[in-house]
Design a protein around this motif. Structure first.
Motif, PDB file in Angstrom:
ATOM      1  N   TYR A   1      -5.700   4.511   2.255  1.00  0.00           N
ATOM      2  CA  TYR A   1      -4.686   3.588   2.777  1.00  0.00           C
ATOM      3  C   TYR A   1      -5.360   2.457   3.554  1.00  0.00           C
ATOM      4  CZ  TYR A   1      -0.053   2.225   4.449  1.00  0.00           C
ATOM      5  OH  TYR A   1       1.119   1.541   4.689  1.00  0.00           O
TER       6      TYR A   1
ATOM      7  N   ARG B   1       3.307  -0.006   9.442  1.00  0.00           N
ATOM      8  CA  ARG B   1       2.898   0.602   8.169  1.00  0.00           C
ATOM      9  C   ARG B   1       4.068   1.221   7.416  1.00  0.00           C
ATOM     10  NH1 ARG B   1      -3.242   2.810   9.353  1.00  0.00           N
ATOM     11  NH2 ARG B   1      -3.989   0.790  10.043  1.00  0.00           N
TER      12      ARG B   1
ATOM     13  N   CYS C   1       0.837  -1.206   0.000  1.00  0.00           N
ATOM     14  CA  CYS C   1       0.000   0.000   0.000  1.00  0.00           C
ATOM     15  C   CYS C   1       0.871   1.256   0.000  1.00  0.00           C
ATOM     16  CB  CYS C   1      -0.928   0.009   1.216  1.00  0.00           C
ATOM     17  SG  CYS C   1      -2.082  -1.364   1.230  1.00  0.00           S
TER      18      CYS C   1
ATOM     19  N   ILE D   1      -0.775   7.631   6.623  1.00  0.00           N
ATOM     20  CA  ILE D   1      -0.976   6.192   6.799  1.00  0.00           C
ATOM     21  C   ILE D   1      -2.264   5.865   7.555  1.00  0.00           C
ATOM     22  CG2 ILE D   1       1.466   5.602   6.641  1.00  0.00           C
ATOM     23  CD1 ILE D   1       1.533   5.404   9.690  1.00  0.00           C
TER      24      ILE D   1
ATOM     25  N   VAL E   1       0.907   5.540   0.352  1.00  0.00           N
ATOM     26  CA  VAL E   1       0.180   6.666   0.925  1.00  0.00           C
ATOM     27  C   VAL E   1      -0.219   7.641  -0.186  1.00  0.00           C
ATOM     28  CG1 VAL E   1       0.338   8.613   2.531  1.00  0.00           C
ATOM     29  CG2 VAL E   1       1.436   6.443   3.089  1.00  0.00           C
TER      30      VAL E   1
END
Length: 192
Positions: free
Chosen positions: A127, A181, A112, A122, A114
């Motif tokens: 997201y 993340r 993923c 995040i 941002v």
């Protein structure tokens, strides 16, 4: 609302029941639903209970089949019903991995990215949507990986050992190497 005394007596009764079940067979009869019978009173359980006849017949059929001979069920002192019970218990013991593993790996952020226009970064909506898709993919990957490992262990090694992804290494990778993340520097990811 139960008192401490009631909880203690419940625990004591449960322990006694477990101890008795080791010494005696717990038999549920139609006329006496909760009777405990000593083993010498039950000479042949299969004669008294139709379900036992079915289970014994099924065990004999599987023992004489290709599967029974390939896995050497009878030679190892086991039966199909015992193996089925063991497999069910193992699955129920390991099933938590299908929920926990994707959650831990999704905390790494996966692929993923941002959205630069989202001020939440995040913690933004786009997201979060990407993380939900990734979790679904991780559930599938975890299940397939475990299935392949278990099949290889059973068919190639001929051992009844279940395999699944290791939770310790996944947590180390997610929280120490990549960071929550993807917050750790990208240079650290070269370690992988």
């Amino acid at each position: 609302r139960t008192s401490k005394k009631n909880k203690t007596s419940c625990c004591f009764e449960l322990i006694m029941l477990i101890m008795l079940s080791k010494r005696y067979d717990i038999v549920q009869r139609l006329d006496q639903p909760h009777s405990i019978s000593p083993p010498h009173l039950l000479a042949n359980k299969a004669d008294n209970y139709p379900k036992m006849k079915f289970i014994e017949a099924m065990n004999e059929r599987v023992d004489s089949s290709f599967i029974g001979k390939f896995f050497q069920i009878k030679e190892r002192g086991s039966s199909f019903s015992t193996e089925l019970a063991g497999a069910s218990a193992t699955f129920l013991t390991m099933a938590y991995i299908l929920a926990v593993n994707p959650r831990i790996l999704a905390d790494s952020g996966g692929p993923c990215v941002v959205d630069p226009d989202d001020p939440a970064g995040i913690f933004g909506e786009s997201y979060g949507e990407c993380l939900e898709k990734i979790k679904q993919q991780y559930v599938t990957a975890t299940a397939i990986g475990s299935m392949v490992g278990c099949l290889l262990m059973g068919l190639v090694a001929n051992l009844p050992i279940a395999l699944a992804p290791g939770m310790g290494m996944n947590a180390y990778f997610t929280y120490s190497v990549v960071g929550f993340r993807g917050t750790v520097s990208e240079l650290v990811c070269c370690v992988v």
